[in-house]
Motif scaffolding. Structure first.
Motif, mmCIF file in Angstrom:
data_model
loop_
_atom_site.group_PDB
_atom_site.id
_atom_site.type_symbol
_atom_site.label_atom_id
_atom_site.label_comp_id
_atom_site.label_asym_id
_atom_site.label_seq_id
_atom_site.Cartn_x
_atom_site.Cartn_y
_atom_site.Cartn_z
ATOM 1 N N ALA A 145 0.115 3.520 -54.690
ATOM 2 C CA ALA A 145 -1.264 3.041 -54.447
ATOM 3 C C ALA A 145 -0.794 2.902 -52.500
ATOM 4 N N ARG A 146 0.712 3.545 -52.162
ATOM 5 C CA ARG A 146 0.923 4.866 -51.198
ATOM 6 C C ARG A 146 -0.042 5.256 -51.039
ATOM 7 N N ALA A 147 -1.308 6.535 -51.673
ATOM 8 C CA ALA A 147 -2.305 7.263 -51.027
ATOM 9 C C ALA A 147 -3.021 7.002 -50.759
ATOM 10 N N GLN A 148 -3.279 5.864 -52.368
ATOM 11 C CA GLN A 148 -4.578 5.595 -51.532
ATOM 12 C C GLN A 148 -5.192 4.500 -49.992
ATOM 13 N N VAL A 149 -2.955 4.073 -49.441
ATOM 14 C CA VAL A 149 -3.415 3.116 -48.282
ATOM 15 C C VAL A 149 -3.308 4.897 -47.017
ATOM 16 N N ASN A 150 -3.017 5.756 -47.377
ATOM 17 C CA ASN A 150 -2.904 7.132 -47.150
ATOM 18 C C ASN A 150 -4.431 7.385 -46.670
ATOM 19 N N ASN A 151 -5.255 7.519 -47.902
ATOM 20 C CA ASN A 151 -6.312 7.754 -47.755
ATOM 21 C C ASN A 151 -7.443 7.031 -47.385
ATOM 22 N N ALA A 152 -6.721 5.504 -47.488
ATOM 23 C CA ALA A 152 -8.034 4.424 -45.839
ATOM 24 C C ALA A 152 -8.040 5.218 -44.609
ATOM 25 N N GLU A 153 -5.984 5.218 -44.255
ATOM 26 C CA GLU A 153 -6.077 5.337 -43.036
ATOM 27 C C GLU A 153 -7.125 6.319 -42.505
ATOM 28 N N THR A 154 -7.420 7.945 -43.529
ATOM 29 C CA THR A 154 -7.835 9.352 -43.213
ATOM 30 C C THR A 154 -9.060 8.779 -42.432
ATOM 31 N N GLN A 155 -10.319 8.095 -44.113
ATOM 32 C CA GLN A 155 -11.115 7.747 -43.834
ATOM 33 C C GLN A 155 -11.577 6.564 -41.915
ATOM 34 N N LEU A 156 -10.274 5.709 -42.100
ATOM 35 C CA LEU A 156 -10.839 5.254 -41.034
ATOM 36 C C LEU A 156 -10.805 6.145 -39.790
ATOM 37 N N SER A 157 -9.516 7.159 -39.789
ATOM 38 C CA SER A 157 -9.166 7.687 -38.868
ATOM 39 C C SER A 157 -11.035 8.861 -38.556
ATOM 40 N N PHE A 158 -11.309 8.833 -39.438
ATOM 41 C CA PHE A 158 -12.390 9.465 -39.616
ATOM 42 C C PHE A 158 -13.726 9.320 -37.865
ATOM 43 N N LEU A 159 -13.588 7.578 -38.441
ATOM 44 C CA LEU A 159 -14.820 7.116 -36.774
ATOM 45 C C LEU A 159 -14.990 7.306 -35.780
ATOM 46 N N THR A 160 -13.168 7.509 -35.317
ATOM 47 C CA THR A 160 -13.165 8.389 -33.967
ATOM 48 C C THR A 160 -13.264 9.871 -33.840
ATOM 49 N N VAL A 161 -14.423 10.255 -33.690
ATOM 50 C CA VAL A 161 -14.837 11.514 -34.007
ATOM 51 C C VAL A 161 -14.376 12.070 -32.163
ATOM 52 N N THR A 162 -13.162 13.581 -32.484
ATOM 53 C CA THR A 162 -12.078 13.370 -31.250
ATOM 54 C C THR A 162 -13.270 15.455 -30.841
ATOM 55 N N ALA A 163 -13.024 15.362 -29.293
ATOM 56 C CA ALA A 163 -13.592 17.218 -28.874
ATOM 57 C C ALA A 163 -11.795 17.649 -30.201
ATOM 58 N N PRO A 164 -12.573 18.770 -30.634
ATOM 59 C CA PRO A 164 -11.713 19.911 -31.624
ATOM 60 C C PRO A 164 -11.294 20.776 -30.072
ATOM 61 N N ILE A 165 -12.142 20.808 -29.204
ATOM 62 C CA ILE A 165 -11.832 22.173 -27.824
ATOM 63 C C ILE A 165 -12.177 21.898 -26.884
ATOM 64 N N SER A 166 -11.261 22.404 -25.888
ATOM 65 C CA SER A 166 -11.402 21.967 -24.632
ATOM 66 C C SER A 166 -12.830 22.621 -24.184
ATOM 67 N N GLY A 167 -13.114 22.303 -23.127
ATOM 68 C CA GLY A 167 -14.893 22.730 -23.063
ATOM 69 C C GLY A 167 -15.825 21.143 -22.495
ATOM 70 N N ARG A 168 -17.452 22.395 -22.668
ATOM 71 C CA ARG A 168 -18.612 21.773 -21.351
ATOM 72 C C ARG A 168 -19.342 20.911 -22.740
ATOM 73 N N THR A 169 -19.583 20.247 -22.686
ATOM 74 C CA THR A 169 -20.600 18.868 -23.551
ATOM 75 C C THR A 169 -22.238 19.480 -23.225
ATOM 76 N N GLY A 170 -22.589 19.274 -24.041
ATOM 77 C CA GLY A 170 -24.585 20.009 -24.601
ATOM 78 C C GLY A 170 -24.904 18.510 -24.545
ATOM 79 N N GLU A 171 -26.341 18.900 -24.972
ATOM 80 C CA GLU A 171 -27.978 18.030 -25.018
ATOM 81 C C GLU A 171 -26.758 17.202 -26.061
ATOM 82 N N LEU A 172 -26.695 15.155 -26.115
ATOM 83 C CA LEU A 172 -26.447 14.546 -27.705
ATOM 84 C C LEU A 172 -27.638 14.672 -28.174
ATOM 85 N N GLN A 173 -27.478 14.865 -29.621
ATOM 86 C CA GLN A 173 -28.512 15.100 -30.646
ATOM 87 C C GLN A 173 -28.180 13.446 -31.366
#
Length: 401
Positions: A145-173
């Protein structure tokens, strides 16, 4: 005898009539200037890192937290996807964990009672073993059950997309409200601009020298504009490919620049200059003064014999020689050590202080008489010859000829 004399005079008159009049040319004294054999090439600006940001979960874009072209830092929020389904899955997993914990508490209590009763003979050993297995199974259910909670928390975190590196963004796709799926096309691309790289080709003849520069710390690489030759940035050589291109015999190289102020932009084409050795004094003439001969490059050297022949007391003759009276031109083969910035650096063929012609070159023949322009006009002509003759930077400047 009279006829012979007349014939001789006629030949002299005819020879004088065929002689070319003196050509008006500009000349300059050849100086010595420091020159380092320099690789000059065209380079392409490339980001040090370029990351296409893709969704790691399915969902609808709820918000976009940056503007196109913004500079973003690693970890900064870029997109938020609809989290409701993932939040429900997390709540369900947490409920299952709570149920597993309660079941484990009951199973552990049953096992403890069985342990107390088996010694008194009220229950058999078989029943005790069953209660022990039930307690251990309940503990395993908690871990699951704890593993299921961790998996659900991870899937929820994927819905917030963050920048993997510092830099300048291009055109939105993808735009606000779009439905995206895991692994779909990139939402946006981030290019790291500081530091930044410039890729260029090292010709086969300069590979050994470039490797020596890299071993000694990378040297000093200069990036310039193609038009005007303005210096954009200075950096160092950081990479030579481990394989020679069989198509051209060269090796791909990469220089790194701090790029403060974003002077270099990905995709731009720039001129790259990489000194391959320490500078040494060389004879220096404008690019336009060096002509291409049948066997070797050459210059037109001015010989002012009148100055040497004039007596020291004859000031007028000496002054006339200085202005070019009685001067002739001679074709001198030269050895070119390199070309850089509109100048040609020579190894031999002339001496420092020799006068060389810098304009009206096409009209000259070996041995022609010439008249020299005033010093100011000659200087202007030399500058024009240097600008007009500057070659495009597509080959190493250290190649002779």
């Amino acid at each position: 005898m009279l006829l012979a004399a007349c014939g001789s005079k006629t030949e002299e008159a005819g020879g004088a009539g065929d002689r070319r009049p003196p050509q008006l040319v500009a000349a300059m004294a050849v100086p010595m200037e420091d020159y380092a054999p320099t690789l000059v090439a065209l380079g392409t600006v490339t980001p040090r890192q370029s990351v296409a940001v893709r969704p790691r979960a399915d969902g609808q874009i709820d918000s976009i937290a940056f503007a196109e072209g913004d500079y973003v830092r690693a970890g900064q929020v870029l997109f938020r996807l609809d989290p409701r389904q993932a939040q429900a899955a997390l709540a369900q997993a947490r409920a299952q964990l709570a149920s597993a914990v309660a079941t484990e508490v009951q199973a552990r209590a049953d096992f403890e009672r069985a342990e107390a009763l088996v010694g008194k003979g009220f229950i058999s050993g078989t029943v005790l073993d069953q209660r022990r297995a039930a307690a251990e199974g309940a503990r395993a259910q908690i871990a699951s059950a704890r593993a299921q909670v961790n998996n659900a928390e991870t899937q929820l975190s994927f819905l917030t997309v963050t920048a993997p590196i510092s830099g300048r963004t291009g055109e939105l796709q993808q735009r606000l409200g779009a439905n995206v799926r895991q692994g779909d096309a990139a939402l946006v691309t981030i290019n790291q601009l500081s530091p930044i790289h410039v890729r260029f080709l090292v010709p086969a003849a300069d590979i050994a020298a470039a490797r020596a520069v890299l071993r000694q710390g990378g040297g000093r690489v200069v990036a310039k504009t193609q038009v005007g030759g303005e210096i954009l940035a200075t950096g160092k050589l950081v990479f030579l490919d481990n394989n020679v291109d069989p198509g051209n015999g060269g090796v791909t190289a990469r220089a790194e620049f701090a790029n403060q102020g974003d002077a270099l932009w990905p995709g731009a084409v720039v001129n790259v200059e990489l000194p391959l050795a320490a500078p040494t004094p060389h004879l220096t003439v404008p690019e336009g003064a060096v002509q291409t001969g049948r066997d070797a490059p050459f210059v037109w050297a001015v010989s002012t014999t009148a100055a040497a022949a004039a007596p020291k007391t004859d000031a007028g003759a000496a002054a006339g020689a200085a202005r070019g009276a009685g001067a002739t031109v001679q074709m001198r083969d030269v050895i070119v050590a390199g070309r850089l910035g509109g100048k040609v650096y020579l190894s031999s063929g002339i001496k420092a202080g020799d006068q060389v012609v810098v304009d009206a070159l096409a009209r000259l023949k070996d041995g022609d008489a010439v008249r020299l322009k005033r010093p100011g006009d000659a200087q202007n002509a030399a500058q024009i010859a240097g600008r007009a003759g500057a070659p495009p930077p597509t080959a190493p400047a250290g190649a002779a000829g």
